[in-house]
Design an enzyme around this catalytic site. Structure first.
Site, PDB file in Angstrom:
ATOM      1  N   SER A 102       0.891  -1.130   0.044  1.00  0.00           N
ATOM      2  CA  SER A 102       0.229   0.105  -0.065  1.00  0.00           C
ATOM      3  C   SER A 102       0.930   1.240  -0.052  1.00  0.00           C
ATOM      4  O   SER A 102       1.573   1.534   1.069  1.00  0.00           O
ATOM      5  CB  SER A 102      -0.999   0.056   1.237  1.00  0.00           C
ATOM      6  N   HIS A 149      -1.311  -1.225  -4.334  1.00  0.00           N
ATOM      7  CA  HIS A 149      -2.538  -0.729  -3.479  1.00  0.00           C
ATOM      8  C   HIS A 149      -2.592   0.710  -3.421  1.00  0.00           C
ATOM      9  O   HIS A 149      -1.551   1.184  -2.660  1.00  0.00           O
ATOM     10  CB  HIS A 149      -2.469  -1.786  -2.337  1.00  0.00           C
ATOM     11  N   ASP A 207      -4.582   3.638  -2.174  1.00  0.00           N
ATOM     12  CA  ASP A 207      -5.896   4.227  -1.116  1.00  0.00           C
ATOM     13  C   ASP A 207      -6.179   5.546  -1.378  1.00  0.00           C
ATOM     14  O   ASP A 207      -5.666   6.708  -1.274  1.00  0.00           O
ATOM     15  CB  ASP A 207      -5.213   4.087   0.381  1.00  0.00           C
ATOM     16  N   MET A 228      -8.732   8.501  -0.961  1.00  0.00           N
ATOM     17  CA  MET A 228      -9.596   8.955   0.180  1.00  0.00           C
ATOM     18  C   MET A 228     -10.240  10.475  -0.022  1.00  0.00           C
ATOM     19  O   MET A 228      -9.297  11.353  -0.413  1.00  0.00           O
ATOM     20  CB  MET A 228      -8.739   8.979   1.501  1.00  0.00           C
ATOM     21  N   HIS A 250      -8.441   1.430  -4.176  1.00  0.00           N
ATOM     22  CA  HIS A 250      -9.294   0.992  -2.967  1.00  0.00           C
ATOM     23  C   HIS A 250     -10.002   2.510  -2.670  1.00  0.00           C
ATOM     24  O   HIS A 250      -9.157   3.420  -2.032  1.00  0.00           O
ATOM     25  CB  HIS A 250      -8.517   0.817  -1.662  1.00  0.00           C
ATOM     26  N   MET A 262     -12.028   4.905  -0.903  1.00  0.00           N
ATOM     27  CA  MET A 262     -12.606   5.050   0.458  1.00  0.00           C
ATOM     28  C   MET A 262     -13.208   6.607   0.250  1.00  0.00           C
ATOM     29  O   MET A 262     -12.849   7.585   0.992  1.00  0.00           O
ATOM     30  CB  MET A 262     -11.589   5.296   1.444  1.00  0.00           C
ATOM     31  N   MET A 291     -11.445  -5.200   5.514  1.00  0.00           N
ATOM     32  CA  MET A 291     -10.578  -4.141   6.562  1.00  0.00           C
ATOM     33  C   MET A 291     -10.355  -4.708   7.705  1.00  0.00           C
ATOM     34  O   MET A 291     -11.072  -5.172   8.559  1.00  0.00           O
ATOM     35  CB  MET A 291     -11.663  -2.827   6.857  1.00  0.00           C
ATOM     36  N   GLY A 325      -8.581   4.709   6.871  1.00  0.00           N
ATOM     37  CA  GLY A 325      -8.144   6.072   6.696  1.00  0.00           C
ATOM     38  C   GLY A 325      -7.003   6.299   7.126  1.00  0.00           C
ATOM     39  O   GLY A 325      -6.437   7.381   6.443  1.00  0.00           O
ATOM     40  N   PHE A 326      -6.197   5.410   7.749  1.00  0.00           N
ATOM     41  CA  PHE A 326      -4.794   5.608   8.071  1.00  0.00           C
ATOM     42  C   PHE A 326      -3.719   4.359   8.071  1.00  0.00           C
ATOM     43  O   PHE A 326      -4.523   3.214   8.450  1.00  0.00           O
ATOM     44  CB  PHE A 326      -4.514   6.259   9.437  1.00  0.00           C
ATOM     45  N   GLY A 327      -2.919   4.343   7.742  1.00  0.00           N
ATOM     46  CA  GLY A 327      -1.870   3.414   7.980  1.00  0.00           C
ATOM     47  C   GLY A 327      -1.333   3.399   9.243  1.00  0.00           C
ATOM     48  O   GLY A 327      -1.535   4.067  10.175  1.00  0.00           O
ATOM     49  N   GLY A 328      -0.654   2.232   9.335  1.00  0.00           N
ATOM     50  CA  GLY A 328       0.178   1.996  10.935  1.00  0.00           C
ATOM     51  C   GLY A 328      -0.961   1.796  11.949  1.00  0.00           C
ATOM     52  O   GLY A 328      -0.065   1.813  13.133  1.00  0.00           O
ATOM     53  N   ASP A 360      -6.851  -6.033   4.468  1.00  0.00           N
ATOM     54  CA  ASP A 360      -6.059  -4.935   4.454  1.00  0.00           C
ATOM     55  C   ASP A 360      -6.017  -4.038   6.046  1.00  0.00           C
ATOM     56  O   ASP A 360      -7.156  -3.684   6.509  1.00  0.00           O
ATOM     57  CB  ASP A 360      -6.913  -3.626   3.444  1.00  0.00           C
ATOM     58  N   GLY A 396       1.135  -1.838   4.145  1.00  0.00           N
ATOM     59  CA  GLY A 396       1.727  -0.424   3.831  1.00  0.00           C
ATOM     60  C   GLY A 396       3.040  -0.266   4.853  1.00  0.00           C
ATOM     61  O   GLY A 396       4.127  -0.195   4.245  1.00  0.00           O
TER      62      GLY A 396
HETATM   63  C1  DX5 Z   1      -6.107   2.131   5.429  1.00  0.00           C
HETATM   64  C2  DX5 Z   1      -5.685   1.676   4.197  1.00  0.00           C
HETATM   65  C3  DX5 Z   1      -4.675   0.636   4.229  1.00  0.00           C
HETATM   66  C4  DX5 Z   1      -3.365   1.023   4.874  1.00  0.00           C
HETATM   67  C5  DX5 Z   1      -2.662  -0.211   5.432  1.00  0.00           C
HETATM   68  O1  DX5 Z   1      -7.030   2.833   5.300  1.00  0.00           O
HETATM   69  O2  DX5 Z   1      -6.829   0.955   3.616  1.00  0.00           O
HETATM   70  O3  DX5 Z   1      -4.338   0.135   2.837  1.00  0.00           O
HETATM   71  O4  DX5 Z   1      -2.334   1.576   3.702  1.00  0.00           O
HETATM   72  O5  DX5 Z   1      -1.587   0.474   6.119  1.00  0.00           O
HETATM   73  P1  DX5 Z   1      -0.781  -0.467   7.223  1.00  0.00           P
HETATM   74  O6  DX5 Z   1      -0.242  -1.978   6.409  1.00  0.00           O
HETATM   75  O7  DX5 Z   1       0.239   0.214   7.803  1.00  0.00           O
HETATM   76  O8  DX5 Z   1      -1.935  -0.978   8.260  1.00  0.00           O
HETATM   77 ZN    ZN Z   2      -6.389  -0.032   1.454  1.00  0.00          ZN
END
Ligand code: DX5
Ligand code: ZN
Length: 214
Positions: free
Chosen positions: A7, A31, A33, A35, A64, A66, A135, A140-143, A171, A193
């Site tokens: 991602s 991938h 994202d 948003m 993806h 969102m 999901m 909304g956010f990575g990490g 994901d 990600g």
């Molecule tokens: C979150 C995204 C994910 C995100 C995953 O809203 O849909 O694709 O990038 O990131 P990690 O792997 O860091 O959770």
């Molecule tokens: Zn995603």
């Protein structure tokens, strides 16, 4: 072997092409994202950015969405037949219109759902999609940390898809310590990600994910 979809949400946005190329050798698809600041409280990039990168990269794209209005924006993506556009079943546009709009782009259709949405919401559409994205964090956010409740949801979808050629994409929050459980539950495609882009050795991190899943 499971498929890995890095991602780019966790990549350096100042050089997305180089970032994508850095993971391409071990990626099955990329991938993206998208948003809109409404469906989720974050803004990333949209069709102009994704389309520019699409012209420069060979790997399949997994887009993806969102966003509240997937039927309105899907037509703006210049995609290839090997790409997939994934919308959320909770979005505002009627699902039938969104599926039709994605089909007209030529991409495969995927549906996703938030961690709190009953999986029954996507079951009526299993004959019309080629991908279900589960999901395992709030979008909304990575990490963020993996929500373990996702495992039962993956298992339930793996049973429900029986006989159909549907891929289950998982994901959010996946790393070498939990990927085996996700694959055992029925995940076919693993989105990662931060586990990949935060690593000093990204291809090494991708190999570690593959090995941990075996
Ligand atoms: C979150 C995204 C994910 C995100 C995953 O809203 O849909 O694709 O990038 O990131 P990690 O792997 O860091 O959770
Ligand atoms: Zn995603």
């Amino acid at each position: 072997m499971m498929k890995l979809a890095p991602s780019l949400l966790s990549a350096d946005f100042s050089c997305l092409l180089d970032e994508a190329l850095s993971v391409a050798p071990l990626a099955s698809r990329l991938h993206w994202d998208v948003m809109d600041g409404h469906f989720v409280p974050n803004l990333t990039f949209g069709p102009p950015v994704v389309n520019a990168l699409r012209r420069r990269l060979a790997l399949p794209f997994e887009i993806h969405l969102m966003i509240d209005r997937p039927a309105e924006y899907a037509p703006q993506f210049d995609v290839l037949p090997s790409d997939t556009i994934i919308f959320h079943v909770e979005a505002l546009d009627p699902v039938d219109r969104t599926i039709a709009a994605i089909r007209r782009t030529g991409a495969a259709v995927g549906v996703s759902l938030r961690p709190g949405t009953p999986i029954e919401r996507v079951l009526p559409f299993l004959d019309e999609v080629s991908t279900v994205l589960v999901m395992s964090v709030e979008p909304g956010f990575g990490g963020q940390a993996f929500l373990p409740g996702a495992l039962d949801r993956i298992r339930a979808l793996a049973r429900a898809r029986a006989g159909r050629g549907i891929s289950i994409v998982v994901d959010g929050g996946i790393h070498a310590g939990n990927v085996a459980g996700v694959v055992a539950a029925g995940g076919d495609v693993i989105v990662a990600g931060s586990a990949i882009f935060a690593a000093a050795d990204r291809l090494g991190a991708m190999r570690a994910l593959q090995e941990a899943a075996r």
